[in-house]
Design a protein around this motif. Structure first.
Motif, PDB file in Angstrom:
ATOM      1  N   HIS A   4      35.267 -25.576 -40.106  1.00 48.89           N
ATOM      2  CA  HIS A   4      36.500 -25.691 -40.893  1.00 48.89           C
ATOM      3  C   HIS A   4      36.234 -25.457 -42.375  1.00 48.89           C
ATOM      4  N   SER A   5      35.094 -25.919 -42.882  1.00 50.59           N
ATOM      5  CA  SER A   5      34.774 -25.730 -44.296  1.00 50.59           C
ATOM      6  C   SER A   5      34.579 -24.261 -44.634  1.00 50.59           C
ATOM      7  N   ASP A   6      34.337 -23.427 -43.647  1.00 50.86           N
ATOM      8  CA  ASP A   6      34.179 -21.992 -43.862  1.00 50.86           C
ATOM      9  C   ASP A   6      35.419 -21.210 -43.427  1.00 50.86           C
ATOM     10  N   GLY A   7      36.531 -21.921 -43.185  1.00 48.99           N
ATOM     11  CA  GLY A   7      37.764 -21.266 -42.775  1.00 48.99           C
ATOM     12  C   GLY A   7      37.740 -20.759 -41.348  1.00 48.99           C
ATOM     13  N   LEU A   8      36.931 -21.399 -40.494  1.00 46.57           N
ATOM     14  CA  LEU A   8      36.767 -20.962 -39.110  1.00 46.57           C
ATOM     15  C   LEU A   8      37.038 -22.128 -38.154  1.00 46.57           C
ATOM     16  N   VAL A   9      36.937 -21.845 -36.867  1.00 42.93           N
ATOM     17  CA  VAL A   9      37.139 -22.847 -35.824  1.00 42.93           C
ATOM     18  C   VAL A   9      35.904 -22.858 -34.928  1.00 42.93           C
ATOM     19  N   CYS A  10      35.426 -24.044 -34.557  1.00 42.92           N
ATOM     20  CA  CYS A  10      34.295 -24.135 -33.629  1.00 42.92           C
ATOM     21  C   CYS A  10      34.738 -23.638 -32.256  1.00 42.92           C
ATOM     22  N   GLU A  11      33.890 -22.843 -31.599  1.00 43.39           N
ATOM     23  CA  GLU A  11      34.220 -22.287 -30.291  1.00 43.39           C
ATOM     24  C   GLU A  11      33.158 -22.708 -29.266  1.00 43.39           C
ATOM     25  N   PRO A  12      33.467 -23.718 -28.422  1.00 45.68           N
ATOM     26  CA  PRO A  12      32.470 -24.224 -27.468  1.00 45.68           C
ATOM     27  C   PRO A  12      32.015 -23.192 -26.448  1.00 45.68           C
ATOM     28  N   ALA A  13      32.845 -22.192 -26.145  1.00 48.66           N
ATOM     29  CA  ALA A  13      32.446 -21.177 -25.161  1.00 48.66           C
ATOM     30  C   ALA A  13      31.259 -20.348 -25.658  1.00 48.66           C
ATOM     31  N   HIS A  14      31.014 -20.332 -26.970  1.00 51.71           N
ATOM     32  CA  HIS A  14      29.923 -19.525 -27.521  1.00 51.71           C
ATOM     33  C   HIS A  14      28.616 -20.299 -27.656  1.00 51.71           C
ATOM     34  N   PHE A  15      28.602 -21.586 -27.317  1.00 52.50           N
ATOM     35  CA  PHE A  15      27.363 -22.351 -27.455  1.00 52.50           C
ATOM     36  C   PHE A  15      26.222 -21.736 -26.651  1.00 52.50           C
ATOM     37  N   ARG A  16      26.528 -21.237 -25.470  1.00 53.07           N
ATOM     38  CA  ARG A  16      25.439 -20.718 -24.626  1.00 53.07           C
ATOM     39  C   ARG A  16      24.770 -19.489 -25.215  1.00 53.07           C
ATOM     40  N   PHE A  17      25.423 -18.822 -26.166  1.00 57.46           N
ATOM     41  CA  PHE A  17      24.828 -17.642 -26.787  1.00 57.46           C
ATOM     42  C   PHE A  17      23.960 -17.986 -27.992  1.00 57.46           C
ATOM     43  N   ILE A  18      24.105 -19.190 -28.535  1.00 54.80           N
ATOM     44  CA  ILE A  18      23.283 -19.573 -29.691  1.00 54.80           C
ATOM     45  C   ILE A  18      22.258 -20.643 -29.336  1.00 54.80           C
ATOM     46  N   ASN A  19      22.243 -21.071 -28.089  1.00 58.29           N
ATOM     47  CA  ASN A  19      21.338 -22.130 -27.644  1.00 58.29           C
ATOM     48  C   ASN A  19      19.988 -21.532 -27.252  1.00 58.29           C
TER      49      ASN A  19
END
Length: 803
Positions: free
Chosen positions: A716-731
């Protein structure tokens, strides 16, 4: 087959008792015992002396010697029966033929009606003798069958290692440890042997391949993947008459929902035409959808219906009415259940089956329900709920965070509550407001005004008129007098507090109370008022959005400290650690000034200043796009067409990803993430083939949080929304390397704050349990890796390329 443990014996015996013949059998034994008790106490109850108390029984026994002989015979027969029953309980189950024989045996009880007590006892004793002989025959027959089964299956029950059924070995291990945890396993013949495990896991569940030696000529009980029926295209609907008939009648809650559907019908039709044009008539799969409104069923107590006419909460009914309308307008095949009986009928669950699982495919693509409905489905679908839960969407007013959703983790780490713990993908919970991106934002709609109506409102606004948000008298109790007196100095105060015969004493005399108003009359009141003021409760309802849409400024209290499940009774037990900083956080964060003002009501100077500012401020009616009919249709359409929680999403492995090269398509060793211009975030590399994902990986922005900061806050501080579906791509380690994180050790653990790292200890942790990927989790000792995304203007639930 003989069970191998005491627990197994108890479980099999319990399951055997569920059969009708055994129920009758035990009733018979109870009747014999009653006869024995009556005779021992002295004979027939009718033989009392006239002068005795009604509770004094004669001591004489008619036919004493003969009766005692018969009783000895009954005692002997009962002992034989109990021994035979104990032997039978050690078997896996009885055949259909044996069950039918027991029916024949026990039916004799109802056929004997001798005239006298002695004749009755003699007849019963003879019948018991016959029954004992036949039970002995059944026992011998079952033993022979068990031996035959062991001979056939010997050496043919090794646990298969089939790549098509990768979960089979693990499921067999689980069954070995916990097969006694539910009586339905025994109902389906599980007896503690590997053979019975494999039969169950291949024929009732679907985790193991069918066993070659089993007879598959009969109708199978297992979940079989049937050939998929041809897909049908969903077409937008603007006629709501069929939906209104499906909703039904008989409750004030249903009448309220139908009135709302009718009132907004034209707006839904206009929105459908707009979205159809926006989608350019692209193909949309028509889904079979069951909607089970659990909180309105009689089985859940239906505490809401009686309160509809008394100022009770209407938020849930508003949302359910809009969900039903959206699904219908989008053109899906809809069934609506408002009772457990209807639920059983739609699911094809035979009455009286208890918690035993369905043995066929689920007749619906999706099931929308709530927490009450989940409990009811667990009770009436049982083990099959595990198999079909990927099809379920839970309408959840306040949200459920992953730490509370994972049953074992929640139990071990103090997150267990009365709700949650269903082990769903957290995005299967659908909320009223976008509380946390861990869940899917479902929402509802507010009435949208046309330009003529907006101009009329601005012309007729009464600058010194305020309406109080509080329909129940209890909301006016204690602590409200101070700021209401300040408000009264500047404005005429109106209320809509419910009462039956006399004005509620809690409402001050200077308040003009209209009583509980129908929706259209409340709309007219809001169109005149300048201010809509909240008391701090109810939390996060639809009314503030309706007031803002009608040109009111919403004034609400700021909470010091924020309310949460840790410090406030209302939130205690709810499956979230979210901190609520005001009565309506969505209005505070996503709408804000000049339409929304949040102040400290305990500071009289601040409150006084806010009222004077409101009187000077002019606002136009405003409604966020995501709360219009079109916005909700757009959002629900995207979820239905793109969210698939039944598809296997394996952990992302960078090494298995092919990268497009220049010469002949050869692999290149480029990074997965690259810096983005004018941003501190990393994006998905354009030269890397993106695997199938929704939202698409083009929306991914990789950030690092501060210590003690959640990914919700970091994005939110960067004007964005956290997306849980993308966690597996950064883990993965590559994400850590591209972020230049210094790791002396990288562990894979189960913790809802991972992936994360400690700067001080130089320790890095990756997530081992996908269900615990959490945007909401945070730790004062760790910085988190956060998968953020962009979002559409006015539609925070969808990324720019998500539609």
């Amino acid at each position: 087959m003989i069970t191998g443990s005491t627990d197994g014996k108890i479980m099999v015996r319990r399951c055997l008792v569920t059969f009708k013949p055994f129920r009758i059998f035990l009733v018979g034994i109870g009747f014999f015992s009653l006869c024995f008790l009556m005779t021992s106490l002295g004979g027939q109850f009718s033989a009392k002396r006239l002068g005795d108390s009604p509770f004094t029984i004669r001591t004489e026994v008619l036919g004493g010697v003969e009766s005692r002989g018969v009783l000895r015979k009954i005692s002997d027969m009962l002992e034989v029966i109990l021994k035979r029953m104990d032997s039978l309980s050690k078997l896996d189950n009885t055949s259909t033929t044996d069950a039918r024989r027991l029916d024949e045996l026990t039916s004799a009880i109802n056929r004997f009606q001798p005239a006298s007590l002695v004749e009755r006892i003699q007849a019963i004793a003879q019948n018991v003798s016959n029954m004992a002989n036949r039970v002995e025959q059944i026992l011998q027959n079952s033993i022979v069958q068990g031996r035959a089964m062991r001979d056939v299956t010997s050496g043919q029950c090794e646990v298969p290692r089939d790549p098509r059924f990768p979960e089979c070995p693990g499921k067999v291990d689980w069954m070995r440890a916990r097969w006694t945890s539910d009586p339905c396993y025994a109902f389906y013949g599980v007896d503690g042997s590997d053979c019975s495990f494999l039969v169950y896991l291949s024929e009732v569940e679907w985790f193991c391949p069918p066993l070659a030696w089993r007879n598959h000529s009969s109708t199978p009980t297992q979940y079989v993947l049937q050939p998929k029926a041809p897909k049908r295209q969903a077409a937008f609907r603007t006629d709501l008459s069929v939906l209104l008939d499906q909703v039904g009648a008989g409750k004030e809650s249903l009448s309220f929902m139908k009135r709302r559907i009718r009132r907004l019908a034209q707006q839904w039709a206009t929105a459908a035409n707009r979205l159809d044009a926006k989608l350019e008539q692209r193909w949309r799969d028509q889904k079979k959808i069951l909607v089970h409104v659990g909180f309105l069923t009689e089985e859940s107590g239906d505490v809401f219906s009686p309160k509809v006419l008394k100022g009770g909460p209407l938020g849930e009914m508003v949302q359910w009415a809009d969900i039903l309308t959206a699904l219908h307008v989008l053109g899906h095949n809809l069934k609506i259940s408002m009772s457990v009986k209807e639920l059983q009928g739609f699911l094809g669950v035979p009455p009286g089956r208890g918690s035993c699982p369905l043995t066929g495919p689920l007749p619906f693509d999706l099931i929308y329900t709530d927490y009450h409905g989940m409990q009811q489905m667990k009770q009436h679908m049982g083990l099959s709920l595990k198999k079909h839960k990927c099809h379920i969407r839970v309408i959840d007013t306040f949200g459920t965070e992953p730490a509370y959703n994972h049953e074992e983790y929640a139990t071990l780490h103090g997150y267990r509550t009365n709700w949650g713990y269903w082990n769903l993908n957290a995005r299967q919970y659908m909320t009223m407001f976008p509380h946390t991106p861990d869940n899917s934002f479902m929402g509802f709609v507010s009435e949208e005004l046309n330009e003529t109506e907006k101009r009329s409102i601005q012309q007729n606004k009464v600058n010194n008129m305020a309406v109080v948000y509080g329909k129940e008298a209890s909301m006016w109790k204690q602590g409200k007098e101070g700021f209401l007196q300040i408000l009264h100095r500047y404005m005429e105060v109106h209320g809509t507090v419910y009462y039956e015969t006399q004005r509620p004493p809690e409402v001050p005399a200077f308040v003009k109370n209209h009583g509980l108003l129908p929706q259209h009359e409340l709309q007219q009141l809001l169109r005149k008022a300048k201010l809509f003021i909240g008391f701090g409760f109810p939390y996060e309802g639809p009314a503030p959005l309706e007031a803002i849409a009608n040109g009111c400024i919403f004034l609400q209290p700021k909470f010091h400290p924020p309310h949460s499940s840790l410090n406030h009774e209302f939130f205690r037990g709810k499956p979230t650690s979210r901190e609520v900083s005001s009565q309506h956080p969505y209005a505070e964060q996503y709408i804000s000034r000049p339409h929304v003002m949040t102040v400290d009501y305990n500071n009289s100077l601040e409150f006084d200043s806010a009222i004077r500012e409101i009187m000077r401020t002019k606002v136009e009616p405003y409604l966020p796009y995501e709360y219009t009919c079109e916005g909700m249709l757009e959002r629900v359409h995207a979820y239905i067409q793109h969210q698939d929680f039944c598809a296997l999403e394996p952990p992302f492995m960078p090494a298995n990803l092919s990268r497009q090269g220049s010469a002949g398509g050869s692999r290149i060793t480029g990074p997965l993430f690259v810096p983005l211009p004018n941003s501190t975030a990393l994006g998905w590399a354009s030269n890397v083939t993106a695997p199938p994902a929704w939202p698409p990986l083009s929306s991914l922005r990789l950030l690092v949080s501060q210590e003690g900061q959640s990914c919700v806050e970091a994005c939110h501080s960067d004007g964005l929304v956290c997306e849980p579906a993308h966690f597996r791509f950064i883990n993965n380690k590559e994400a850590l390397r591209r972020l230049e994180v210094q790791c002396e050790v990288v562990d894979s653990e189960i913790n809802h704050i991972l992936p994360a790292f400690s700067v001080v200890r130089r320790e890095c942790g990756l997530q081992r349990e996908p269900l615990l990927f959490s945007c909401a989790g945070y730790s004062p000792k760790y910085r988190r890796l956060c998968p953020c995304r962009d979002f559409r203007h006015g539609q925070v639930a969808l990324c720019r390329d998500c539609l």
